[in-house]
Design an enzyme around this catalytic site. Structure first.
Site, PDB file in Angstrom:
ATOM      1  N   ASN A  14      31.047  -7.259 -16.343  1.00  0.00           N
ATOM      2  CA  ASN A  14      30.756  -6.511 -17.568  1.00  0.00           C
ATOM      3  C   ASN A  14      31.143  -7.260 -18.845  1.00  0.00           C
ATOM      4  OD1 ASN A  14      30.141  -4.430 -15.790  1.00  0.00           O
ATOM      5  ND2 ASN A  14      32.163  -3.499 -15.970  1.00  0.00           N
ATOM      6  N   HIS A  46      38.449   4.296  -9.084  1.00  0.00           N
ATOM      7  CA  HIS A  46      37.271   3.425  -9.036  1.00  0.00           C
ATOM      8  C   HIS A  46      36.633   3.400  -7.654  1.00  0.00           C
ATOM      9  CE1 HIS A  46      35.183  -0.532  -8.971  1.00  0.00           C
ATOM     10  NE2 HIS A  46      34.989  -0.324 -10.262  1.00  0.00           N
ATOM     11  N   SER A  56      29.923  -2.222 -11.629  1.00  0.00           N
ATOM     12  CA  SER A  56      30.554  -1.580 -10.465  1.00  0.00           C
ATOM     13  C   SER A  56      29.728  -0.419  -9.952  1.00  0.00           C
ATOM     14  CB  SER A  56      31.945  -1.051 -10.835  1.00  0.00           C
ATOM     15  OG  SER A  56      32.928  -2.037 -10.725  1.00  0.00           O
ATOM     16  N   ASP A  64      38.140  -1.760  -2.393  1.00  0.00           N
ATOM     17  CA  ASP A  64      38.295  -1.281  -3.764  1.00  0.00           C
ATOM     18  C   ASP A  64      39.699  -0.721  -3.981  1.00  0.00           C
ATOM     19  OD1 ASP A  64      37.495  -0.027  -6.396  1.00  0.00           O
ATOM     20  OD2 ASP A  64      35.521  -0.621  -5.678  1.00  0.00           O
TER      21      ASP A  64
END
Length: 451
Positions: A317, A220, A391, A192
């Site tokens: 998304n 994130h 996520s 990530d």
């Protein structure tokens, strides 16, 4: 790639976000055939003069000849032990040496010949890829698909993290686990934006950030890591789903691209996928997505699954932006996770598709964030806050997989996937079907999976 969402109080908040890029500008992945380096002198330890004397067959160089002098800037033999994923040198003097190095000096035999080429911004990269694919010395060549974190910042009031405090744990029946399996022996990798390894709620066993700083600029990765493995007994009583051996691999750079977006660093990403296998990961979390297929990414993920690692990835998304099929979630052997909301319905942003396995809580999920602000995050997004996205749904399933493996370490990745999918709870939106493209097999039910 990640971009800030508009302020929900703004009149433009409801506008459709700009279309995301499909490819990272100026990059190609090129894999040369092993026979290209046959009979070539050893590159490792050779001086600059010797490198310049290396001559590859015309079949390899011809497609690059016109571009190399003017627009090709670097060639990186990704899995070379000598270069450690860094460019061998400027391309105008060492493109041939880099290709030979990628074959002679690869970490693993089945990763020989893989290179990342960086061109100037005005290069005709798609044309170069087509011409390279036509060369008998090239196994494959493709542009680098853009990959971005599949998260959306919350629209909840900024300073009220208790509003939806860990509702996801109740939704997946985590509180019904008694006792909670001890997963400290299960290695879980988070690939990530990095992690704040100094966060009081996180204990990181290993943190690889070779091509960038240790800072999680975006936040994130820290948020994802907290959902999986945040320590309990903190000031807001936040707890992760499992106690595991948490490994973090930073696959993003510290600076945004010229358009202001954050993209996966392709070299760091490829090397992290390989390193995760070598580090013995049993589960990895990929809360990233993009709309284009990559042969190299598919290869590396397939190697992970074959090694016994469960790979969990976000569906994406972009439902209201065309509901595209996104990768790496769509690769064979990957557990693809969609997002549900507090009402046990599909989150409006969550992509659907035939490859979805199940859904997990993904709206207003409270978790950890870096302790310090950054150019990307203000004080609202430090320490703890609620974010939304597939996520956030994905690490719920990642943690559940770790708990399943803690209970039975002999399970294979397909067996773990089947157990999580077929123990999922059917939701009203499924209309009594066993599987739908919106919900997969249903909502993650960690208690049923461990029954």
């Amino acid at each position: 790639m990640i971009r800030p969402l508009p302020d929900p109080r703004s009149s433009s908040a409801a506008a459709t976000p700009p279309r995301r890029l499909e490819y990272v500008p100026g990059l190609l992945v090129v894999r040369v055939h092993e026979d290209v380096a046959r009979g070539m002198p050893r590159v490792a330890g050779a001086g600059p003069a010797a490198l310049r004397r290396i001559r590859l067959p015309t079949k390899v160089l011809a497609p690059l000849a016109a571009l190399r002098r003017r627009t090709l800037r670097e060639v990186t033999p990704v899995f070379s032990r000598a270069t450690h994923g860094r460019p061998l040198a400027k391309a105008h003097t060492s493109v041939q040496a880099a290709f030979v190095t990628s074959v002679q000096d690869a970490d693993e035999a089945d990763l020989r010949g893989i290179n990342v080429l960086r061109f100037s911004d005005d290069a005709e990269v798609e044309r170069a890829a087509r011409e390279l694919r036509g060369s008998p010395g090239i196994q494959y060549a493709h542009r680098v698909p853009a990959r971005w974190p599949a998260a959306r910042k919350t629209t909840l009031p900024a300073n009220d993290p208790l509003l939806n405090r860990q509702w996801g744990l109740r939704a997946i029946r985590w509180f019904d686990l008694d006792p909670l399996p001890d997963a400290r022996g299960v290695r879980v990798g988070v690939l990530d934006t990095g992690v704040d390894a100094k966060h009081p709620d996180l204990r990181v066993s290993r943190y690889a950030h070779d091509r960038a700083s240790a800072e999680d600029v975006v936040g994130h990765g820290t948020h994802v890591a907290g959902i999986i493995a945040a320590r309990s007994n903190n000031r807001v009583s936040l707890t992760g789903i499992c106690r595991c051996a948490l490994y973090a691999y930073k696959i993003f750079g510290d600076e945004p691209a010229e358009d202001g977006d954050y993209y996966v660093d392709e070299v760091a990403y490829q090397r992290a996928l390989n390193q995760a296998r070598r580090d013995g990961m049993r589960v990895i979390n990929l809360s990233i997505g993009g709309t284009r297929f990559s042969r190299t990414e598919e290869l590396l993920i397939g190697r992970l699954v074959d090694s016994g690692c469960v790979v969990v990835a976000a569906m994406g998304n972009e439902y209201v932006e065309g509901n595209p099929t996104e990768y790496p979630a769509a690769y064979e052997g990957v557990i693809a996770v969609g997002a549900s909301n507090e009402a046990n319905r599909r989150a409006p942003f969550s992509n659907t598709g035939r490859h979805i396995a199940l859904v997990a809580p993904g709206t207003n999920i409270l978790s950890t964030l870096p302790m310090r602000t950054s150019a990307y995050r203000d004080e609202q997004d430090t320490e703890y806050n609620a974010w939304s996205g597939t996520s956030m749904a994905t690490p719920h399933v990642t943690a559940a997989a770790a708990l399943v493996l803690a209970r039975d370490p002999k399970l294979s990745p397909p067996e773990v996937a089947n157990l999580l999918s077929h123990s999922a709870r059917k939701l009203p939106g499924m209309r009594k079907a066993d599987f739908t493209q919106a919900y997969g097999h249903g909502l993650l039910d960690v208690s049923a999976a461990l029954a």
